[in-house]
Design a protein around this motif. Sequence first.
Motif, PDB file in Angstrom:
ATOM      1  N   ALA A 183      -1.019   3.241 -13.376  1.00  0.00           N
ATOM      2  CA  ALA A 183      -1.934   4.253 -14.917  1.00  0.00           C
ATOM      3  C   ALA A 183      -1.524   5.041 -15.696  1.00  0.00           C
ATOM      4  N   ARG A 184       0.040   5.824 -15.218  1.00  0.00           N
ATOM      5  CA  ARG A 184       0.579   6.183 -16.108  1.00  0.00           C
ATOM      6  C   ARG A 184       1.834   5.368 -17.532  1.00  0.00           C
ATOM      7  N   VAL A 185       1.924   4.088 -17.229  1.00  0.00           N
ATOM      8  CA  VAL A 185       2.102   3.573 -17.998  1.00  0.00           C
ATOM      9  C   VAL A 185       1.511   2.491 -18.569  1.00  0.00           C
ATOM     10  N   ALA A 186       0.430   2.362 -18.584  1.00  0.00           N
ATOM     11  CA  ALA A 186      -1.032   2.612 -19.220  1.00  0.00           C
ATOM     12  C   ALA A 186      -0.509   3.300 -20.027  1.00  0.00           C
ATOM     13  N   ALA A 229       0.475  -0.890  -0.251  1.00  0.00           N
ATOM     14  CA  ALA A 229       0.154   0.005  -0.069  1.00  0.00           C
ATOM     15  C   ALA A 229       0.911   1.591   0.047  1.00  0.00           C
ATOM     16  N   ALA A 230       0.150   2.177  -0.739  1.00  0.00           N
ATOM     17  CA  ALA A 230       0.929   3.613  -1.155  1.00  0.00           C
ATOM     18  C   ALA A 230       2.698   3.391  -1.313  1.00  0.00           C
ATOM     19  N   SER A 231       3.039   2.677  -1.576  1.00  0.00           N
ATOM     20  CA  SER A 231       3.881   2.288  -2.575  1.00  0.00           C
ATOM     21  C   SER A 231       4.149   3.178  -4.192  1.00  0.00           C
ATOM     22  N   GLY A 232       3.298   3.950  -4.465  1.00  0.00           N
ATOM     23  CA  GLY A 232       2.929   4.145  -5.777  1.00  0.00           C
ATOM     24  C   GLY A 232       2.720   3.233  -6.814  1.00  0.00           C
ATOM     25  N   LYS A 233       2.629   2.218  -7.321  1.00  0.00           N
ATOM     26  CA  LYS A 233       2.890   1.261  -7.947  1.00  0.00           C
ATOM     27  C   LYS A 233       1.090   1.887  -9.030  1.00  0.00           C
ATOM     28  N   GLY A 293      -2.526  -4.698 -25.122  1.00  0.00           N
ATOM     29  CA  GLY A 293      -1.665  -4.938 -23.800  1.00  0.00           C
ATOM     30  C   GLY A 293      -2.429  -4.908 -22.801  1.00  0.00           C
ATOM     31  N   LEU A 294      -2.349  -5.562 -21.382  1.00  0.00           N
ATOM     32  CA  LEU A 294      -2.809  -4.765 -20.444  1.00  0.00           C
ATOM     33  C   LEU A 294      -1.486  -4.742 -19.100  1.00  0.00           C
ATOM     34  N   VAL A 295      -2.066  -3.353 -18.569  1.00  0.00           N
ATOM     35  CA  VAL A 295      -0.542  -3.111 -17.131  1.00  0.00           C
ATOM     36  C   VAL A 295      -1.699  -3.001 -16.271  1.00  0.00           C
ATOM     37  N   ALA A 296      -1.251  -4.172 -14.854  1.00  0.00           N
ATOM     38  CA  ALA A 296      -2.218  -4.879 -14.236  1.00  0.00           C
ATOM     39  C   ALA A 296      -1.706  -4.431 -12.956  1.00  0.00           C
ATOM     40  N   ASP A 297      -2.080  -4.151 -11.880  1.00  0.00           N
ATOM     41  CA  ASP A 297      -1.961  -3.295 -10.690  1.00  0.00           C
ATOM     42  C   ASP A 297      -2.358  -4.181  -9.621  1.00  0.00           C
ATOM     43  N   GLY A 298      -1.819  -4.387  -8.523  1.00  0.00           N
ATOM     44  CA  GLY A 298      -2.004  -4.938  -6.951  1.00  0.00           C
ATOM     45  C   GLY A 298      -1.070  -5.281  -6.305  1.00  0.00           C
ATOM     46  N   GLY A 331      -0.709   2.784 -24.112  1.00  0.00           N
ATOM     47  CA  GLY A 331      -1.761   2.558 -25.331  1.00  0.00           C
ATOM     48  C   GLY A 331      -2.978   1.584 -24.216  1.00  0.00           C
ATOM     49  N   PHE A 332      -2.603   0.938 -23.421  1.00  0.00           N
ATOM     50  CA  PHE A 332      -2.977  -0.624 -22.918  1.00  0.00           C
ATOM     51  C   PHE A 332      -4.123  -0.642 -21.902  1.00  0.00           C
ATOM     52  N   HIS A 333      -4.653  -1.656 -21.498  1.00  0.00           N
ATOM     53  CA  HIS A 333      -6.244  -1.278 -20.945  1.00  0.00           C
ATOM     54  C   HIS A 333      -4.857  -1.576 -18.996  1.00  0.00           C
ATOM     55  N   LEU A 334      -6.083  -0.899 -18.295  1.00  0.00           N
ATOM     56  CA  LEU A 334      -5.775  -0.630 -16.492  1.00  0.00           C
ATOM     57  C   LEU A 334      -5.944  -1.393 -16.184  1.00  0.00           C
ATOM     58  N   LEU A 335      -5.646  -2.439 -15.029  1.00  0.00           N
ATOM     59  CA  LEU A 335      -6.538  -3.453 -14.159  1.00  0.00           C
ATOM     60  C   LEU A 335      -5.968  -2.542 -12.632  1.00  0.00           C
TER      61      LEU A 335
END
Length: 230
Positions: A32-35, A23-27, A130-135, A39-43
């Motif tokens: 969001a900015r990488v996606a 949590a709160a690491s900035g991920k 493509g997808l950028v998945a954050d979690g 031009g990738f989807h964001l999860l």
Amino acid sequence: MVGSANEADPATPAPVITIDGPAASGKGTVAARVARALGFHLLDSGALYRLVALKAIDAGIALDDAPRLVALAAALDVAFTAAGVALDGRDVTRAIRGEAIAEAASRVAVHPGVRSALLARQRAFCAPPGLVADGRDMGTVVFPQAGTKVFVTASPQARAERRRLQLAERGVVAAVDALLAEIHARDARDRSRAVAPLAPASDAVVLDTTDLTIDDAVAFVLARFAQRSA
């Protein structure tokens, strides 16, 4: 590009970048900015757990009532749009970002059944281009096949200060000491849960953002993706 769980085509593989971390690491901001850059989807997988927590609280369901939480997760009516997040047709973009919901989401996520119920829904976001998945477990459990895996971290003190600044932007005053205690408690819970404990994937690169700017972190992930895709 906004992710939709209805866009996936399992016959068409798409590149996946996983960005995990505490949590709160900035991920989330980095993802969001990488996606956006690619031009990738964001999860935002954390939003799904926050939505389960919000719905449970609204329905008066205890956060340790695993069977009812699993039922909520399995039937979650959620939509991610350019405007934000909708739950049962209601805009809850701001509601799920409060500290109380964040804390509740961490408690919801310890239940294996809830994680299982949300697994297929998360994987359904993978679609071209493509997808950028954050979690927390994107690279270890949800997308173990991802070609680019980054584990974003930072010192607890830095994370608490970042969280304080985020809250201040919303007009919420919070003491760093209290936020630091919450971060330590959340980290302990996330790392000790029985299913998918918080940890870097064996093939992930660890990115410590304590002394980095967001621009630096984004540039690192983009360079890592380019290198892994070459």
